[in-house]
Design a protein around this motif. Sequence first.
Motif, PDB file in Angstrom:
ATOM      1  N   VAL A 160       7.131  31.205  36.822  1.00 58.69           N
ATOM      2  CA  VAL A 160       6.766  30.364  37.960  1.00 58.69           C
ATOM      3  C   VAL A 160       8.033  29.741  38.539  1.00 58.69           C
ATOM      4  O   VAL A 160       9.052  29.606  37.849  1.00 58.69           O
ATOM      5  N   GLU A 161       7.958  29.383  39.807  1.00 61.03           N
ATOM      6  CA  GLU A 161       9.050  28.641  40.447  1.00 61.03           C
ATOM      7  C   GLU A 161       8.640  27.180  40.525  1.00 61.03           C
ATOM      8  O   GLU A 161       7.566  26.852  41.046  1.00 61.03           O
ATOM      9  N   TRP A 162       9.506  26.304  40.006  1.00 61.96           N
ATOM     10  CA  TRP A 162       9.155  24.886  39.974  1.00 61.96           C
ATOM     11  C   TRP A 162      10.432  24.050  39.932  1.00 61.96           C
ATOM     12  O   TRP A 162      11.386  24.393  39.229  1.00 61.96           O
ATOM     13  N   LYS A 163      10.441  22.960  40.671  1.00 61.41           N
ATOM     14  CA  LYS A 163      11.533  21.997  40.633  1.00 61.41           C
ATOM     15  C   LYS A 163      10.984  20.684  40.102  1.00 61.41           C
ATOM     16  O   LYS A 163      10.085  20.083  40.719  1.00 61.41           O
ATOM     17  N   ASN A 164      11.508  20.259  38.961  1.00 56.27           N
ATOM     18  CA  ASN A 164      11.017  19.018  38.370  1.00 56.27           C
ATOM     19  C   ASN A 164      11.206  17.832  39.311  1.00 56.27           C
ATOM     20  O   ASN A 164      12.218  17.740  40.019  1.00 56.27           O
ATOM     21  N   LEU A 165      10.219  16.949  39.300  1.00 56.97           N
ATOM     22  CA  LEU A 165      10.344  15.712  40.052  1.00 56.97           C
ATOM     23  C   LEU A 165      11.377  14.819  39.392  1.00 56.97           C
ATOM     24  O   LEU A 165      11.751  15.009  38.221  1.00 56.97           O
ATOM     25  N   SER A 166      11.860  13.831  40.090  1.00 57.48           N
ATOM     26  CA  SER A 166      12.907  12.954  39.572  1.00 57.48           C
ATOM     27  C   SER A 166      12.464  12.287  38.273  1.00 57.48           C
ATOM     28  O   SER A 166      11.383  11.677  38.216  1.00 57.48           O
ATOM     29  N   GLN A 167      13.291  12.449  37.233  1.00 61.56           N
ATOM     30  CA  GLN A 167      13.073  11.824  35.928  1.00 61.56           C
ATOM     31  C   GLN A 167      11.705  12.181  35.333  1.00 61.56           C
ATOM     32  O   GLN A 167      11.069  11.373  34.671  1.00 61.56           O
ATOM     33  N   GLN A 168      11.260  13.386  35.580  1.00 62.45           N
ATOM     34  CA  GLN A 168       9.977  13.829  35.036  1.00 62.45           C
ATOM     35  C   GLN A 168      10.040  15.309  34.720  1.00 62.45           C
ATOM     36  O   GLN A 168      10.588  16.099  35.492  1.00 62.45           O
ATOM     37  N   PHE A 169       9.488  15.688  33.570  1.00 53.10           N
ATOM     38  CA  PHE A 169       9.461  17.106  33.233  1.00 53.10           C
ATOM     39  C   PHE A 169       8.137  17.533  32.610  1.00 53.10           C
ATOM     40  O   PHE A 169       7.985  18.663  32.169  1.00 53.10           O
ATOM     41  N   TYR A 170       7.149  16.650  32.552  1.00 55.35           N
ATOM     42  CA  TYR A 170       5.817  17.063  32.140  1.00 55.35           C
ATOM     43  C   TYR A 170       4.786  16.449  33.086  1.00 55.35           C
ATOM     44  O   TYR A 170       4.990  15.383  33.664  1.00 55.35           O
ATOM     45  N   TYR A 171       3.653  17.191  33.233  1.00 55.78           N
ATOM     46  CA  TYR A 171       2.719  16.850  34.297  1.00 55.78           C
ATOM     47  C   TYR A 171       1.286  17.017  33.814  1.00 55.78           C
ATOM     48  O   TYR A 171       0.950  18.006  33.148  1.00 55.78           O
ATOM     49  N   VAL A 172       0.440  16.033  34.160  1.00 58.83           N
ATOM     50  CA  VAL A 172      -0.973  16.090  33.800  1.00 58.83           C
ATOM     51  C   VAL A 172      -1.876  15.947  35.021  1.00 58.83           C
ATOM     52  O   VAL A 172      -3.082  16.180  34.929  1.00 58.83           O
ATOM     53  N   LYS A 173      -1.321  15.595  36.167  1.00 58.42           N
ATOM     54  CA  LYS A 173      -2.139  15.419  37.365  1.00 58.42           C
ATOM     55  C   LYS A 173      -2.674  16.780  37.832  1.00 58.42           C
ATOM     56  O   LYS A 173      -1.906  17.713  38.069  1.00 58.42           O
ATOM     57  N   PRO A 174      -4.002  16.881  37.991  1.00 52.06           N
ATOM     58  CA  PRO A 174      -4.594  18.176  38.397  1.00 52.06           C
ATOM     59  C   PRO A 174      -4.038  18.709  39.708  1.00 52.06           C
ATOM     60  O   PRO A 174      -3.882  19.932  39.864  1.00 52.06           O
ATOM     61  N   GLU A 175      -3.723  17.817  40.655  1.00 48.84           N
ATOM     62  CA  GLU A 175      -3.237  18.309  41.950  1.00 48.84           C
ATOM     63  C   GLU A 175      -1.885  19.003  41.823  1.00 48.84           C
ATOM     64  O   GLU A 175      -1.570  19.917  42.597  1.00 48.84           O
ATOM     65  N   ILE A 176      -1.075  18.581  40.850  1.00 41.65           N
ATOM     66  CA  ILE A 176       0.202  19.258  40.609  1.00 41.65           C
ATOM     67  C   ILE A 176      -0.022  20.565  39.863  1.00 41.65           C
ATOM     68  O   ILE A 176       0.479  21.635  40.253  1.00 41.65           O
ATOM     69  N   ILE A 177      -0.788  20.490  38.794  1.00 42.82           N
ATOM     70  CA  ILE A 177      -1.043  21.683  37.979  1.00 42.82           C
ATOM     71  C   ILE A 177      -1.706  22.782  38.809  1.00 42.82           C
ATOM     72  O   ILE A 177      -1.321  23.956  38.737  1.00 42.82           O
ATOM     73  N   ASP A 178      -2.676  22.406  39.636  1.00 42.91           N
ATOM     74  CA  ASP A 178      -3.416  23.391  40.415  1.00 42.91           C
ATOM     75  C   ASP A 178      -2.578  24.004  41.543  1.00 42.91           C
ATOM     76  O   ASP A 178      -2.939  25.058  42.085  1.00 42.91           O
ATOM     77  N   SER A 179      -1.465  23.371  41.884  1.00 44.05           N
ATOM     78  CA  SER A 179      -0.655  23.860  43.002  1.00 44.05           C
ATOM     79  C   SER A 179       0.346  24.933  42.604  1.00 44.05           C
ATOM     80  O   SER A 179       0.886  25.639  43.463  1.00 44.05           O
ATOM     81  N   ILE A 180       0.613  25.093  41.331  1.00 43.67           N
ATOM     82  CA  ILE A 180       1.697  25.981  40.885  1.00 43.67           C
ATOM     83  C   ILE A 180       1.261  27.440  40.943  1.00 43.67           C
ATOM     84  O   ILE A 180       0.216  27.823  40.404  1.00 43.67           O
TER      85      ILE A 180
END
Length: 310
Positions: free
Chosen positions: A136-156
């Motif tokens: 997958v192509e992904w750029k981590n958000l500032s000072q974050q490298f893990y994600y639980v929000k469905p809107e982020i997960i569903d967008s990848i």
Amino acid sequence: MNGIKLKDILRFDELKQRFPKKRIKLRFNTDWEDALSDGSKCKRNFLEMYEDNSPTLVDEMLSNGSEKKNRNSNEDLTFLFIKIDRQKNLWLFVDAYKITDANGHKAVNPVTHKEYNSASAERLHEYEPFFGRLVVEWKNLSQQFYYVKPEIIDSIELTEILPLPYLESGESFPGYEVVSKTYRELRKIITKQDWCDALSNIYGVYVLADESNGKLYVGSATGEQGIYGRWSTYLNDGYDKTEENDKGYPNKGLKELVESNKIDYIKNNFRYSILECFPKNEFGKGKTREREQYWKRVLQSAHPNGYNYN
């Protein structure tokens, strides 16, 4: 890949139905630096650990972080990614776990030898066919490298599905006369069976080229594992600590280079090439040592022009 979502390939909706009290977490593990006792720093690279099949990889990927804020939760179904292309922000899906104890267990950092906490977890075996294949192509958000929000997960979205797992997809052995690989290229393919067999079955003379300054180191391999054994050691340590020269200690040029610049210098600048190869018998052993001296003269690899001191 024409808008194919990661969540659809991995069937996250079905997974949430199986575990209604759990949440899906995507963890894009980023490289870091460890502070050493001498004040220097050592870069740690998840891709290298993955390629080396490091026994500490899972603990490192599921590490808890600080005591104040645990990166893990007993609610987590964690999907793990490591970066395989820095410029394009490409990440490889490598593992998946159900966290069973977020506080977990003590693990030991192999570089600093300090203890840290890592979550205890059960592998989600149904995802094994996808390990090492989904990109997958992904750029981590500032000072974050893990994600639980469905809107982020569903967008990848998926960028690629590799036909073979990443660790099995390297170049086939091309023949001794054309072997010339950078450190990172060699590290990825040297454990492939055809490369391992080919390099183990010969004695040989090789040259290491420092592409940052043009300096060379000419060496030979006449041990039980041939060139494979010697180069594997170089990839791990930068030089062979058991290799003796005429003065009875590891090669001074490579040893000093690693001690002064750390192995990161080797990783970023060195290329490995075969000059000549010979059969693994007494004749081949003698011929290898003879031709090593020839190539040192021809390539003028002696210090200070190169890294050979013997």
